[in-house]
Design an enzyme around this catalytic site. Structure first.
Site, PDB file in Angstrom:
ATOM      1  N   ASP A  81       0.852  -1.193   0.000  1.00 36.66           N
ATOM      2  CA  ASP A  81       0.000   0.000   0.000  1.00 36.66           C
ATOM      3  C   ASP A  81       0.891   1.247   0.000  1.00 36.66           C
ATOM      4  OD1 ASP A  81      -2.356   1.918   1.087  1.00 36.66           O
ATOM      5  OD2 ASP A  81      -3.218   0.069   0.327  1.00 36.66           O
ATOM      6  N   ASP A  82       0.395   2.347   0.492  1.00 34.81           N
ATOM      7  CA  ASP A  82       1.090   3.633   0.420  1.00 34.81           C
ATOM      8  C   ASP A  82       2.453   3.578   1.123  1.00 34.81           C
ATOM      9  OD1 ASP A  82       1.479   6.300  -0.162  1.00 34.81           O
ATOM     10  OD2 ASP A  82      -0.375   6.989   0.766  1.00 34.81           O
ATOM     11  N   LYS A 157      -3.623  -0.745  -7.279  1.00 37.77           N
ATOM     12  CA  LYS A 157      -4.687   0.009  -6.624  1.00 37.77           C
ATOM     13  C   LYS A 157      -4.399   1.493  -6.799  1.00 37.77           C
ATOM     14  CE  LYS A 157      -6.501   1.287  -2.077  1.00 37.77           C
ATOM     15  NZ  LYS A 157      -6.370   1.093  -0.609  1.00 37.77           N
ATOM     16  N   ASP A 159      -5.567   5.136  -5.699  1.00 40.31           N
ATOM     17  CA  ASP A 159      -6.314   5.947  -4.755  1.00 40.31           C
ATOM     18  C   ASP A 159      -6.677   7.278  -5.407  1.00 40.31           C
ATOM     19  OD1 ASP A 159      -7.489   6.610  -2.316  1.00 40.31           O
ATOM     20  OD2 ASP A 159      -5.790   5.847  -1.145  1.00 40.31           O
ATOM     21  N   SER A 191     -10.394   3.436  -6.579  1.00 38.75           N
ATOM     22  CA  SER A 191     -11.035   4.126  -5.459  1.00 38.75           C
ATOM     23  C   SER A 191     -12.006   5.200  -5.928  1.00 38.75           C
ATOM     24  CB  SER A 191      -9.970   4.746  -4.550  1.00 38.75           C
ATOM     25  OG  SER A 191      -9.180   3.755  -3.942  1.00 38.75           O
ATOM     26  N   ARG A 216     -13.452   0.356  -4.671  1.00 43.92           N
ATOM     27  CA  ARG A 216     -13.818   0.780  -3.329  1.00 43.92           C
ATOM     28  C   ARG A 216     -14.992   1.752  -3.423  1.00 43.92           C
ATOM     29  NH1 ARG A 216     -10.411   1.324   0.721  1.00 43.92           N
ATOM     30  NH2 ARG A 216     -12.278   2.132   1.726  1.00 43.92           N
ATOM     31  N   ASP A 220     -12.567   3.796   4.534  1.00 41.78           N
ATOM     32  CA  ASP A 220     -11.623   2.752   4.935  1.00 41.78           C
ATOM     33  C   ASP A 220     -12.124   2.019   6.174  1.00 41.78           C
ATOM     34  OD1 ASP A 220     -10.022   3.685   2.934  1.00 41.78           O
ATOM     35  OD2 ASP A 220      -8.428   4.425   4.232  1.00 41.78           O
TER      36      ASP A 220
END
Length: 410
Positions: A81-82, A157, A159, A191, A216, A220
């Site tokens: 992830d980030d 993914k 965002d 997202s 999404r 979260d």
């Protein structure tokens, strides 16, 4: 003048760009592991070497996926992830991983996963910066897509922080097109709908499903039972909008499984797993597989529940019963499955007592045959061949769930 072959290539590319992702991926909800909920943006490897965002963390989780049976159960993605990249792009505008925390590089990490029969996912952002302040993909979509393909990435993914949300309707499809154009199968997680929801912008779920493998749609998840229930409620209230577009290749993502973290009890963990199965949701765990307790591991590896989640029809379940007399204490969800079967989940919000539900299969919208064989997927107990109009009494534990499968054969 272009040759006929060149013209054909242009036509194929245009057709791909015009009609969406078409990458053949996510025929059933993807399964794997994701770092965010459990490890967040911990970059301090000097003081937290075992829990910082680094290649060591992802390799350790990959080892556990293989050695503890998760890979064989279907959990195949290991998703970064980030906070993985350098704070700035290089002189050529390329993204690069932080050299201290990922000294071997992303290609080597992807190779590590692939040798173990796993896949590597990575995180980015449509905006100028990610949510944690790392370089985003705005104005670099094609370059980043090619970069990820060079590394051997299997899921991306994207965002939506730090960007004009009105640009998403164009930008997310473009990124899907660029990923597709690399020739590498990269599952695209969007997202986009969540950000439009947050601003009250009408969401075109047909378009979302045309350009994203998973998406999404809500806030979260946090490590709490209340967070799980809020997500379930949102799914229930909006199912009619995206239910028709959910199916093989396109799944709504209610966010990570937090089973085995700090807050959920065993009963609450069974409830989350049951509901994610009913919702045809991606099963992306975010926990520490090195220290998870056996009772939570058993829930995550329940073959019968996973089979419901991975049903090839890919139909999303819906809420069919709800007690609203005072507080919402009990609800039932039904999902049609292949072979004329159904899954039914009962979820209790009573914090102290078990709740007895008196219903029938007809009331649960289990129809088509006169009777069904009923099995409890957590206990393995066979309840018998039950007529659709015969009283069905279900005991649901406090803050927990019962997941049944109704089949025409046993």
């Amino acid at each position: 003048m272009k040759s006929l072959i060149q013209q054909a290539i242009v036509f194929v590319c245009f057709t791909t760009l015009a009609y969406g992702l078409q990458n053949g991926l996510a025929r059933t909800p993807p399964m794997g592991w994701l770092s965010w909920e459990r490890f967040r943006c911990n970059t301090d490897c000097d003081n937290h070497p075992d829990s910082c965002i680094s290649e060591n963390l992802y390799m350790a989780m990959a080892d556990r996926l293989v050695e503890d049976g998760y890979r064989d159960a279907g959990y195949e993605y290991v998703n970064i992830d980030d906070c993985w990249s350098n704070k700035t792009r290089d002189e050529n505008g390329n993204l690069n991983p932080d050299s201290k925390r990922f000294p071997s590089g992303m290609k080597a990490l992807a190779d590590y996963m692939h040798k173990k029969g796993l896949k590597l996912g990575i995180y980015g952002d449509f905006g100028s910066k990610t949510c944690a302040g790392y370089p985003g993909s705005l104005n670099y979509l094609e370059k980043d897509a090619n970069r990820f393909a060079e590394w051997g990435i299997d899921m991306f993914k994207m965002d939506g922080c730090n960007v004009d949300i009105s640009l998403m309707k164009k930008g997310y499809p473009e990124m899907g097109q660029y990923l597709n154009a690399t020739g590498r199968p990269i599952l695209f997680s969007c997202s986009w709908p969540d950000y439009e929801r947050g601003k009250g912008i009408p969401i075109d779920y047909q378009s979302v499903a045309s350009h994203c493998n998973i998406w999404r749609n809500f806030v979260d998840i946090q490590d709490s039972w209340d967070s799980v229930l809020k997500i379930i409620d949102y799914q229930a209230n909006i199912t009619d909008q995206w239910g028709p577009v959910v199916g093989p290749g396109n799944f709504s993502d209610p966010d990570m499984l937090i089973i085995g973290d700090y807050s959920l009890s065993v009963s609450q963990s069974q409830a989350q797993m049951a509901m994610w199965a009913i919702l045809a949701a991606p099963l992306l765990m975010s926990n520490d597989l090195r220290t998870i307790s056996p009772e939570f591991r058993e829930i995550l590896l329940n073959k019968e529940v996973i089979q419901v989640n991975q049903d090839p029809l890919g139909i999303m379940g819906k809420r069919v019963l709800q007690n609203t007399t005072k507080n919402v204490l009990i609800e039932a969800w039904t999902r049609p499955l292949s072979m004329d079967a159904y899954a039914v989940a009962f979820v209790s919000r009573n914090i102290k007592l078990a709740i007895y539900v008196n219903t029938t299969l007809t009331q649960l919208q289990v129809t088509g045959y006169k009777a069904y064989h009923i099995v409890d997927l957590y206990t393995g107990v066979y309840w018998g061949l039950i007529d659709v109009d015969h009283p069905l009494v279900v005991k649901v534990p406090p803050n927990g769930a019962v997941l049944l499968k109704a089949s025409v054969t046993i």
